[in-house]
Design a protein around this motif. Structure first.
Motif, mmCIF file in Angstrom:
data_model
loop_
_atom_site.group_PDB
_atom_site.id
_atom_site.type_symbol
_atom_site.label_atom_id
_atom_site.label_comp_id
_atom_site.label_asym_id
_atom_site.label_seq_id
_atom_site.Cartn_x
_atom_site.Cartn_y
_atom_site.Cartn_z
ATOM 1 N N ILE A 79 0.859 -1.188 0.000
ATOM 2 C CA ILE A 79 0.000 0.000 0.000
ATOM 3 C C ILE A 79 0.891 1.233 0.000
ATOM 4 C CG2 ILE A 79 -1.786 1.264 1.253
ATOM 5 C CD1 ILE A 79 -2.395 -1.392 2.705
ATOM 6 N N ARG A 80 0.652 2.115 -0.944
ATOM 7 C CA ARG A 80 1.460 3.325 -1.013
ATOM 8 C C ARG A 80 0.957 4.355 0.002
ATOM 9 N NH1 ARG A 80 4.304 4.825 -6.546
ATOM 10 N NH2 ARG A 80 6.113 5.843 -5.615
ATOM 11 N N ILE A 81 1.894 5.018 0.690
ATOM 12 C CA ILE A 81 1.542 6.079 1.630
ATOM 13 C C ILE A 81 2.377 7.323 1.323
ATOM 14 C CG2 ILE A 81 0.895 4.481 3.470
ATOM 15 C CD1 ILE A 81 3.605 5.113 4.798
ATOM 16 N N VAL A 95 1.523 -5.283 3.872
ATOM 17 C CA VAL A 95 0.568 -5.942 4.764
ATOM 18 C C VAL A 95 0.567 -7.431 4.438
ATOM 19 C CG1 VAL A 95 -1.823 -6.055 5.537
ATOM 20 C CG2 VAL A 95 -0.825 -3.856 4.862
ATOM 21 N N GLY A 96 1.028 -8.241 5.369
ATOM 22 C CA GLY A 96 1.059 -9.692 5.205
ATOM 23 C C GLY A 96 0.928 -10.325 6.573
ATOM 24 N N ARG A 97 1.795 -11.257 6.889
ATOM 25 C CA ARG A 97 1.758 -11.831 8.227
ATOM 26 C C ARG A 97 2.040 -10.763 9.278
ATOM 27 N NH1 ARG A 97 1.552 -17.272 8.076
ATOM 28 N NH2 ARG A 97 2.145 -17.377 10.285
ATOM 29 N N ASP A 98 2.783 -9.741 8.876
ATOM 30 C CA ASP A 98 3.060 -8.586 9.719
ATOM 31 C C ASP A 98 2.807 -7.335 8.885
ATOM 32 O OD1 ASP A 98 3.808 -7.059 11.842
ATOM 33 O OD2 ASP A 98 5.933 -7.615 11.813
ATOM 34 N N ILE A 99 2.896 -6.171 9.515
ATOM 35 C CA ILE A 99 2.813 -4.904 8.788
ATOM 36 C C ILE A 99 4.186 -4.263 8.858
ATOM 37 C CG2 ILE A 99 1.760 -2.605 8.708
ATOM 38 C CD1 ILE A 99 -0.746 -3.851 9.971
ATOM 39 N N ARG A 100 4.776 -4.032 7.689
ATOM 40 C CA ARG A 100 6.126 -3.494 7.616
ATOM 41 C C ARG A 100 6.122 -2.260 6.734
ATOM 42 N NH1 ARG A 100 9.491 -7.751 9.440
ATOM 43 N NH2 ARG A 100 11.346 -6.850 8.503
ATOM 44 N N LEU A 116 8.351 -2.412 12.081
ATOM 45 C CA LEU A 116 7.959 -1.170 12.735
ATOM 46 C C LEU A 116 8.134 -1.299 14.251
ATOM 47 C CD1 LEU A 116 4.711 -0.525 10.693
ATOM 48 C CD2 LEU A 116 6.629 1.081 10.822
ATOM 49 N N PRO A 117 8.947 -0.447 14.855
ATOM 50 C CA PRO A 117 8.992 -0.428 16.326
ATOM 51 C C PRO A 117 7.598 -0.112 16.883
ATOM 52 C CG PRO A 117 10.766 0.878 15.376
ATOM 53 C CD PRO A 117 9.838 0.539 14.248
ATOM 54 N N GLU A 118 7.377 -0.425 18.131
ATOM 55 C CA GLU A 118 6.044 -0.278 18.720
ATOM 56 C C GLU A 118 5.431 1.106 18.507
ATOM 57 O OE1 GLU A 118 6.078 -1.513 22.774
ATOM 58 O OE2 GLU A 118 6.768 -3.544 22.316
ATOM 59 N N PRO A 119 6.138 2.216 18.792
ATOM 60 C CA PRO A 119 5.512 3.532 18.610
ATOM 61 C C PRO A 119 5.116 3.807 17.160
ATOM 62 C CG PRO A 119 7.474 3.729 19.971
ATOM 63 C CD PRO A 119 7.478 2.332 19.390
ATOM 64 N N GLU A 120 5.980 3.405 16.213
ATOM 65 C CA GLU A 120 5.682 3.636 14.805
ATOM 66 C C GLU A 120 4.539 2.742 14.324
ATOM 67 O OE1 GLU A 120 8.826 3.807 16.026
ATOM 68 O OE2 GLU A 120 8.785 5.973 15.660
ATOM 69 N N PHE A 121 4.476 1.518 14.836
ATOM 70 C CA PHE A 121 3.364 0.620 14.488
ATOM 71 C C PHE A 121 2.033 1.256 14.893
ATOM 72 C CE2 PHE A 121 0.263 -2.649 15.351
ATOM 73 C CZ PHE A 121 0.406 -3.528 14.299
ATOM 74 N N ILE A 122 1.978 1.796 16.121
ATOM 75 C CA ILE A 122 0.757 2.427 16.611
ATOM 76 C C ILE A 122 0.381 3.625 15.740
ATOM 77 C CG2 ILE A 122 -0.261 3.672 18.560
ATOM 78 C CD1 ILE A 122 -0.014 0.593 18.884
ATOM 79 N N LYS A 123 1.364 4.432 15.360
ATOM 80 C CA LYS A 123 1.092 5.586 14.494
ATOM 81 C C LYS A 123 0.549 5.145 13.145
ATOM 82 C CE LYS A 123 4.740 8.443 16.530
ATOM 83 N NZ LYS A 123 6.096 9.009 16.327
ATOM 84 N N TYR A 129 -5.456 2.829 8.966
ATOM 85 C CA TYR A 129 -6.262 1.607 9.101
ATOM 86 C C TYR A 129 -7.294 1.473 7.974
ATOM 87 C CZ TYR A 129 -10.108 4.365 11.138
ATOM 88 O OH TYR A 129 -11.125 5.251 11.347
ATOM 89 N N ARG A 130 -7.788 2.587 7.447
ATOM 90 C CA ARG A 130 -8.770 2.503 6.358
ATOM 91 C C ARG A 130 -8.151 1.856 5.121
ATOM 92 N NH1 ARG A 130 -9.493 7.447 8.707
ATOM 93 N NH2 ARG A 130 -11.560 7.867 9.627
ATOM 94 N N GLU A 131 -6.884 2.154 4.866
ATOM 95 C CA GLU A 131 -6.191 1.550 3.727
ATOM 96 C C GLU A 131 -5.771 0.115 4.034
ATOM 97 O OE1 GLU A 131 -5.644 5.987 3.490
ATOM 98 O OE2 GLU A 131 -5.546 4.469 5.063
ATOM 99 N N ILE A 132 -5.487 -0.181 5.290
ATOM 100 C CA ILE A 132 -4.982 -1.508 5.668
ATOM 101 C C ILE A 132 -6.085 -2.549 5.748
ATOM 102 C CG2 ILE A 132 -3.912 -2.803 7.564
ATOM 103 C CD1 ILE A 132 -2.296 -0.254 8.199
ATOM 104 N N VAL A 133 -7.207 -2.209 6.368
ATOM 105 C CA VAL A 133 -8.250 -3.183 6.712
ATOM 106 C C VAL A 133 -8.732 -4.038 5.529
ATOM 107 C CG1 VAL A 133 -10.673 -3.384 7.449
ATOM 108 C CG2 VAL A 133 -9.043 -2.046 8.815
#
Length: 264
Positions: A79-81, A95-100, A116-123, A129-133
């Motif tokens: 997914i492009r951001i 987006v696969g088994r993990d989000i990188r 993604l470290p924890e803080p960046e994953f949360i961001k 999430y609309r693009e990821i889901v």
């Protein structure tokens, strides 16, 4: 040294000055140790500020809940951001088994990207999430979306600024000793990278200093405004902490309902 100079007199004068300096240093130390506001600040910090939960507590708690939904997908989607916060070359999510995260064309050619470290994953999940889901496993889509909406409501930073008319005593470790620098304001912050035991000082000349609250010699004249700043900080962060606790509990319930439905 000329023949008319009394070297022994030089030694006696030097020793007298050194003795005076040592005496003054001891007097300064006694003043510092007996500063009533220094004691109030340290006691208040240990009793009220230090036990408070930090943003990293909430980030870690939220991150662990998302990880219980892995694998996020069985087929990788890129997914492009457009987000400079993560670096100008990191312009896509995998987006696969993990989000990188990584460079779009590298991820498209089977590169695994960066974790993604924890803080960046949360961001990332709260912002995208609309693009990821749509690319997640169908059973977790609704739960993931609910968690992402809730995690976006967490407040993860606070800065309290307090005006002050005191001085910062700066020891530059040179022959000049302590410099007396007029201060404009102090601030106390908390975030994923900052901690409230550090005091940020803005000086009249617009220079800035950072120091710990335990640096009592440097902060000697500032402990009264520091105490007031900590009182304000405690009042505001207590309310934020209560709100964040409620959000994290809602997230646990969302995940609990998912686990119950899916017999996990």
């Amino acid at each position: 040294m000329g023949e008319g100079i009394d070297f022994e007199e030089y030694i006696r004068e030097y020793e007298a000055i050194a003795e005076t300096i040592n005496d003054l240093a001891e007097r300064c130390e006694r003043l510092v140790n007996n500063n009533p506001f220094y004691k109030k600040v340290i006691d208040f910090y240990k009793k009220f500020i230090d036990p408070m939960r930090t943003p990293r507590y909430y980030i870690g708690g939220a991150y662990s809940l998302f990880q219980k939904l892995r694998p996020f997908a069985y087929r990788k989607t890129v997914i492009r951001i457009d987000d400079e916060e993560f670096g100008w070359r990191l312009d896509a999510l995998s987006v696969g088994r993990d989000i990188r995260i990584g460079e779009y064309y590298s991820l498209r050619t089977d590169r695994i990207g960066h974790s993604l470290p924890e803080p960046e994953f949360i961001k990332v999940v709260s912002k995208y999430y609309r693009e990821i889901v749509p690319h997640l496993r169908r059973p977790i889509r609704e739960t993931f979306e609910e968690l992402a909406k809730l995690v976006g409501e967490l407040e993860l930073s606070l800065t309290i600024t307090q005006g002050c008319g005191g001085y910062f005593y700066y020891d530059d470790s040179s022959w000049r000793g302590y410099q007396k620098i007029p201060c404009k304001e102090i601030s106390i912050s908390i975030s994923e990278r900052t901690y409230p035991e550090y005091i940020h000082i803005t000086c009249i000349d617009h220079s800035a200093r950072h120091t710990r609250i335990s640096d009592s010699g440097e902060l000697f004249a500032l402990y009264k405004p520091i105490y007031e700043a900590y009182r304000k900080f405690y009042e505001k962060w207590s309310k934020i902490q209560k709100k964040n606790d409620e959000i994290l509990e809602k997230m646990r319930k969302v995940l609990g309902e998912y686990a119950l439905v899916n017999n996990l």
